[in-house]
Write a protein that holds these residues in place. Structure first.
Motif, PDB file in Angstrom:
ATOM      1  N   GLY A  32       0.822  -1.203   0.000  1.00 20.64           N
ATOM      2  CA  GLY A  32       0.000   0.000   0.000  1.00 20.64           C
ATOM      3  C   GLY A  32       0.853   1.248   0.000  1.00 20.64           C
ATOM      4  N   VAL A  33       0.612   2.128   0.955  1.00 24.45           N
ATOM      5  CA  VAL A  33       1.344   3.394   1.018  1.00 24.45           C
ATOM      6  C   VAL A  33       2.608   3.290   1.870  1.00 24.45           C
ATOM      7  CG1 VAL A  33      -0.742   4.761   0.612  1.00 24.45           C
ATOM      8  CG2 VAL A  33      -0.020   4.273   2.960  1.00 24.45           C
ATOM      9  N   GLY A  34       2.988   2.065   2.246  1.00 20.87           N
ATOM     10  CA  GLY A  34       4.245   1.867   2.962  1.00 20.87           C
ATOM     11  C   GLY A  34       4.141   1.933   4.468  1.00 20.87           C
ATOM     12  N   ARG A  35       2.959   1.672   5.017  1.00 20.40           N
ATOM     13  CA  ARG A  35       2.754   1.729   6.462  1.00 20.40           C
ATOM     14  C   ARG A  35       3.723   0.785   7.189  1.00 20.40           C
ATOM     15  NH1 ARG A  35      -0.567  -0.983  10.539  1.00 20.40           N
ATOM     16  NH2 ARG A  35      -0.923  -2.644   9.010  1.00 20.40           N
ATOM     17  N   LEU A  36       3.825  -0.446   6.712  1.00 24.15           N
ATOM     18  CA  LEU A  36       4.706  -1.426   7.338  1.00 24.15           C
ATOM     19  C   LEU A  36       6.119  -1.374   6.766  1.00 24.15           C
ATOM     20  CD1 LEU A  36       2.190  -4.401   7.495  1.00 24.15           C
ATOM     21  CD2 LEU A  36       2.891  -2.921   9.376  1.00 24.15           C
ATOM     22  N   VAL A  43       6.068  -4.238  -2.137  1.00 26.04           N
ATOM     23  CA  VAL A  43       5.483  -4.681  -3.406  1.00 26.04           C
ATOM     24  C   VAL A  43       3.971  -4.489  -3.356  1.00 26.04           C
ATOM     25  CG1 VAL A  43       5.163  -6.616  -4.985  1.00 26.04           C
ATOM     26  CG2 VAL A  43       7.316  -6.381  -3.729  1.00 26.04           C
ATOM     27  N   ASP A  44       3.416  -3.930  -4.434  1.00 32.37           N
ATOM     28  CA  ASP A  44       1.974  -3.723  -4.487  1.00 32.37           C
ATOM     29  C   ASP A  44       1.505  -3.799  -5.935  1.00 32.37           C
ATOM     30  OD1 ASP A  44      -0.096  -2.646  -2.224  1.00 32.37           O
ATOM     31  OD2 ASP A  44      -0.743  -2.049  -4.232  1.00 32.37           O
ATOM     32  N   ILE A  45       0.220  -4.082  -6.109  1.00 30.41           N
ATOM     33  CA  ILE A  45      -0.369  -4.179  -7.443  1.00 30.41           C
ATOM     34  C   ILE A  45      -0.749  -2.810  -8.003  1.00 30.41           C
ATOM     35  CG2 ILE A  45      -2.745  -4.455  -6.611  1.00 30.41           C
ATOM     36  CD1 ILE A  45      -3.188  -6.544  -8.786  1.00 30.41           C
ATOM     37  N   SER A  46      -0.874  -1.809  -7.121  1.00 31.57           N
ATOM     38  CA  SER A  46      -1.437  -0.509  -7.499  1.00 31.57           C
ATOM     39  C   SER A  46      -0.359   0.568  -7.615  1.00 31.57           C
ATOM     40  CB  SER A  46      -2.472  -0.074  -6.459  1.00 31.57           C
ATOM     41  OG  SER A  46      -2.797   1.293  -6.609  1.00 31.57           O
ATOM     42  N   GLU A  47      -0.230   1.144  -8.789  1.00 36.25           N
ATOM     43  CA  GLU A  47       0.725   2.242  -8.974  1.00 36.25           C
ATOM     44  C   GLU A  47       0.266   3.487  -8.225  1.00 36.25           C
ATOM     45  OE1 GLU A  47       4.012   4.010  -9.579  1.00 36.25           O
ATOM     46  OE2 GLU A  47       3.740   1.992 -10.411  1.00 36.25           O
ATOM     47  N   ALA A  48      -1.037   3.673  -8.068  1.00 37.12           N
ATOM     48  CA  ALA A  48      -1.532   4.816  -7.303  1.00 37.12           C
ATOM     49  C   ALA A  48      -1.077   4.719  -5.846  1.00 37.12           C
ATOM     50  CB  ALA A  48      -3.057   4.885  -7.377  1.00 37.12           C
ATOM     51  N   MET A  49      -1.164   3.531  -5.272  1.00 35.13           N
ATOM     52  CA  MET A  49      -0.674   3.317  -3.907  1.00 35.13           C
ATOM     53  C   MET A  49       0.831   3.550  -3.837  1.00 35.13           C
ATOM     54  SD  MET A  49      -2.869   2.460  -1.497  1.00 35.13           S
ATOM     55  CE  MET A  49      -4.507   1.787  -1.254  1.00 35.13           C
ATOM     56  N   ARG A  56       6.013   6.131  -2.270  1.00 36.97           N
ATOM     57  CA  ARG A  56       7.329   6.714  -2.589  1.00 36.97           C
ATOM     58  C   ARG A  56       7.434   8.138  -2.053  1.00 36.97           C
ATOM     59  NH1 ARG A  56       6.067   4.098  -7.818  1.00 36.97           N
ATOM     60  NH2 ARG A  56       7.230   2.121  -7.870  1.00 36.97           N
ATOM     61  N   SER A  57       6.361   8.891  -2.174  1.00 38.54           N
ATOM     62  CA  SER A  57       6.375  10.269  -1.700  1.00 38.54           C
ATOM     63  C   SER A  57       6.466  10.337  -0.183  1.00 38.54           C
ATOM     64  CB  SER A  57       5.108  10.988  -2.181  1.00 38.54           C
ATOM     65  OG  SER A  57       5.017  12.281  -1.632  1.00 38.54           O
ATOM     66  N   GLU A  58       5.648   9.541   0.505  1.00 37.51           N
ATOM     67  CA  GLU A  58       5.587   9.616   1.958  1.00 37.51           C
ATOM     68  C   GLU A  58       6.801   9.004   2.647  1.00 37.51           C
ATOM     69  OE1 GLU A  58       3.508  11.259   3.798  1.00 37.51           O
ATOM     70  OE2 GLU A  58       2.342  11.918   2.061  1.00 37.51           O
ATOM     71  N   ASN A  59       7.525   8.142   1.951  1.00 37.31           N
ATOM     72  CA  ASN A  59       8.670   7.472   2.552  1.00 37.31           C
ATOM     73  C   ASN A  59       9.987   7.855   1.891  1.00 37.31           C
ATOM     74  OD1 ASN A  59       7.332   5.467   4.540  1.00 37.31           O
ATOM     75  ND2 ASN A  59       6.165   5.217   2.656  1.00 37.31           N
ATOM     76  N   ALA A  60      10.010   9.034   1.297  1.00 30.64           N
ATOM     77  CA  ALA A  60      11.226   9.500   0.617  1.00 30.64           C
ATOM     78  C   ALA A  60      12.404   9.637   1.577  1.00 30.64           C
ATOM     79  CB  ALA A  60      10.954  10.832  -0.076  1.00 30.64           C
ATOM     80  N   GLY A  61      12.133   9.798   2.858  1.00 31.68           N
ATOM     81  CA  GLY A  61      13.201   9.930   3.846  1.00 31.68           C
ATOM     82  C   GLY A  61      13.813   8.619   4.274  1.00 31.68           C
ATOM     83  N   PHE A  62      13.380   7.505   3.658  1.00 32.35           N
ATOM     84  CA  PHE A  62      13.908   6.184   3.989  1.00 32.35           C
ATOM     85  C   PHE A  62      14.578   5.594   2.746  1.00 32.35           C
ATOM     86  CE2 PHE A  62      10.724   7.094   7.098  1.00 32.35           C
ATOM     87  CZ  PHE A  62      11.202   6.530   8.269  1.00 32.35           C
ATOM     88  N   ILE A 111      14.375   1.793   1.445  1.00 29.73           N
ATOM     89  CA  ILE A 111      13.151   1.165   0.946  1.00 29.73           C
ATOM     90  C   ILE A 111      13.077   1.310  -0.574  1.00 29.73           C
ATOM     91  CG2 ILE A 111      10.637   1.035   1.060  1.00 29.73           C
ATOM     92  CD1 ILE A 111      10.710   2.501   3.695  1.00 29.73           C
ATOM     93  N   ARG A 112      12.752   0.205  -1.247  1.00 31.37           N
ATOM     94  CA  ARG A 112      12.499   0.229  -2.690  1.00 31.37           C
ATOM     95  C   ARG A 112      11.079  -0.274  -2.918  1.00 31.37           C
ATOM     96  NH1 ARG A 112      14.345  -3.820  -7.060  1.00 31.37           N
ATOM     97  NH2 ARG A 112      14.879  -5.073  -5.236  1.00 31.37           N
ATOM     98  N   PHE A 113      10.300   0.463  -3.699  1.00 35.30           N
ATOM     99  CA  PHE A 113       8.916   0.079  -3.962  1.00 35.30           C
ATOM    100  C   PHE A 113       8.788  -0.446  -5.389  1.00 35.30           C
ATOM    101  CE2 PHE A 113       8.335   3.167  -0.475  1.00 35.30           C
ATOM    102  CZ  PHE A 113       7.591   2.376   0.389  1.00 35.30           C
ATOM    103  N   LEU A 114       8.115  -1.598  -5.525  1.00 34.90           N
ATOM    104  CA  LEU A 114       7.947  -2.252  -6.819  1.00 34.90           C
ATOM    105  C   LEU A 114       6.480  -2.553  -7.087  1.00 34.90           C
ATOM    106  CD1 LEU A 114      10.782  -4.965  -6.676  1.00 34.90           C
ATOM    107  CD2 LEU A 114      10.853  -2.788  -7.910  1.00 34.90           C
ATOM    108  N   ARG A 115       6.075  -2.370  -8.326  1.00 32.52           N
ATOM    109  CA  ARG A 115       4.745  -2.809  -8.743  1.00 32.52           C
ATOM    110  C   ARG A 115       4.866  -4.220  -9.313  1.00 32.52           C
ATOM    111  NH1 ARG A 115       0.862   0.202 -13.233  1.00 32.52           N
ATOM    112  NH2 ARG A 115      -0.838  -1.324 -13.200  1.00 32.52           N
ATOM    113  N   ASN A 116       3.955  -5.102  -8.917  1.00 30.12           N
ATOM    114  CA  ASN A 116       3.967  -6.459  -9.456  1.00 30.12           C
ATOM    115  C   ASN A 116       2.689  -6.725 -10.235  1.00 30.12           C
ATOM    116  OD1 ASN A 116       2.121  -6.870  -7.291  1.00 30.12           O
ATOM    117  ND2 ASN A 116       2.679  -9.027  -7.198  1.00 30.12           N
ATOM    118  N   ASP A 117       2.600  -7.922 -10.813  1.00 32.75           N
ATOM    119  CA  ASP A 117       1.439  -8.250 -11.634  1.00 32.75           C
ATOM    120  C   ASP A 117       0.292  -8.836 -10.835  1.00 32.75           C
ATOM    121  OD1 ASP A 117       2.358 -10.769 -10.997  1.00 32.75           O
ATOM    122  OD2 ASP A 117       2.835 -11.365 -13.056  1.00 32.75           O
TER     123      ASP A 117
END
Length: 244
Positions: free
Chosen positions: A70-74, A88-94, A99-105, A108-114
């Motif tokens: 999701g938005v990186g809560r965990l 990893v998440d299915i939603s690019e909107a999430m 990425r915006s809210e966790n830019a200070g970390f 962390i790398r965020f990936l969209r999957n299928d």
């Protein structure tokens, strides 16, 4: 089905991403305080690591994977405990919000999957995998594919913890409706109650089937605990396993 699931979560991520992750009725419509929201993730991971310690499970501290981030809560909370985190998440909107809210970390790398696989993650490279209130939104066969993928990317000796509902609770009204009507019909009611962009389907995966699959993939199940994060309409479990 995965395309429908992606469409639902793109809409949720665009309309009300924090509520979609933690569906507190009082927080619907952008009313989550962000500091409070992310603190729930820190509290959850702290409690989880204490639970692992009691079970005498010590995950490696290298790479953690947060599936259905999701938005990186965990993801944010895990980044405070592990050297590297992949969300990893299915939603690019999430993921855009994450990425915006966790830019200070920077770890962390965020990936969209299928929605079916972890194709961008190599075999045997992850020390710790955690997934809650995520698999339940995917059909049973998709959940099983993802559990196989969790086992594939986990290091020998690595730790896997995930939650998914086993079956609807027929003793509750909503559980009985889920049995009788299914998601296609219930989605109509969800659109009327929450709005067109706030539909999230619920799916189950029988406990005995999950345990069979984990055994087939060479996993040692340490504990299965009742974990009703899916609401009163479902009997839900959290699984603790290590890769042999």
């Amino acid at each position: 089905m995965t395309d429908r699931c992606r469409q639902q979560w793109e809409a949720l991520g665009a309309n009300d991403p924090y509520w979609a992750v933690l569906t507190d009725p009082a927080k619907k419509g952008g009313r989550w305080d962000k500091e409070e929201f992310f603190q729930t993730g820190i509290d959850e991971i702290d409690g989880l690591l204490e639970k692992l310690s009691r079970l005498r499970i010590q995950p490696g501290s290298g790479l953690a994977l947060d599936y259905g981030c999701g938005v990186g809560r965990l993801s944010r909370a895990l980044a405070m405990k592990f050297r590297h985190v992949v969300g990893v998440d299915i939603s690019e909107a999430m993921l855009s919000v994450a990425r915006s809210e966790n830019a200070g970390f920077p770890n962390i790398r965020f990936l969209r999957n299928d929605g079916r696989s972890l194709a961008d993650i190599d075999d045997g490279t992850v020390d710790f995998i955690y997934s809650v209130i995520a698999l339940q939104h995917a059909p049973r066969t998709t959940q099983q594919s993802l559990i196989r993928e969790f086992c594939r990317v986990l290091r020998p000796g690595g730790t896997l913890v995930f939650q998914t509902p086993s079956h609807p609770d027929a003793r509750t009204v909503h559980g009985l409706l889920h049995i009788l009507l299914g998601n296609r019909v219930l989605n109509l009611a969800r659109r009327l109650r929450y709005g067109r962009g706030h539909v999230m389907e619920m799916h189950t995966n029988r406990r005995e089937e999950v345990l069979r699959l984990l055994g087939e993939k060479g996993m040692s199940v340490v504990e299965v605990e009742r974990y009703d994060f899916s609401g009163a309409a479902f009997v839900s479990y959290r699984y603790f396993a290590t890769r042999r």
